[in-house]
Write a protein that holds these residues in place. Structure first.
Motif: not given
Length: 173
Positions: A118-144
């Motif tokens: 298997w090969v799995i592709v995933s985005n690295e989203v932790g290089h940007g600023i801290v998102p302003q809304n809670a869902l975006a922060r939840q997503f960023r943390e979960a993705q990391g």
């Protein structure tokens, strides 16, 4: 010898999916594309069309927006499966408000149990600023956290930037 488990990380439009497609194609194994994306608008439909246009008839496509592990479990050692992508899979679960920890556990267990490459592709989203809304922060943390778990399971981890792969873990022949 080919690695059996590869994680390909990168930013949006970095070339990570194309790199992964090329690797699967060159593996000599039966090519399976496990799609996790859901098409909600014209922009996403256009992106999916671009991805499909790159693949020839040798690819078997399986749509598995919430459970790519079940699709992976049906494959044998003669298959190389490209799961594209973990980020869309995560987004699907967040939108469905499922038990994310349980879903991640099922995915990791399926990856461990897989007889296929298997090969799995995933985005690295932790290089940007801290998102302003809670869902975006939840997503960023979960993705990391998800990327950390996927990297732990992978024999090879690559980061693709501007279409160029940079090896982070393991080796490629």
């Amino acid at each position: 010898m080919l690695p059996k488990r590869i994680l390909v990380l990168g930013g949006a439009a970095s070339g990570k999916s194309q790199w992964a497609e090329n690797w699967v194609k060159s593996s000599g194994l039966a090519q399976v594309y496990i799609a996790t994306g859901r098409i909600f608008d014209n922009e996403l439909a256009a992106r999916v069309a671009i991805h499909r246009a790159r693949r020839d008839d040798a690819w078997q496509e399986i749509e598995a927006p919430l459970d790519p592990g079940a699709a992976l479990g049906q494959l044998d050692p003669g298959h190389a499966a490209l799961i594209d992508c973990a980020t869309m899979w995560l987004s699907n679960h967040l939108m469905e408000e499922t038990d994310l920890a349980a879903a991640e556990t099922r995915l990791i267990e399926a990856l461990r149990a897989s007889r296929a490459t298997w090969v799995i592709v995933s985005n690295e989203v932790g290089h940007g600023i801290v998102p302003q809304n809670a869902l975006a922060r939840q997503f960023r943390e979960a993705q990391g956290r998800l990327n950390i778990a996927l990297a732990a399971e992978a024999d090879v981890v690559l980061q693709v930037i501007a279409g160029l792969p940079r090896l982070l873990k393991g080796s490629l022949p």
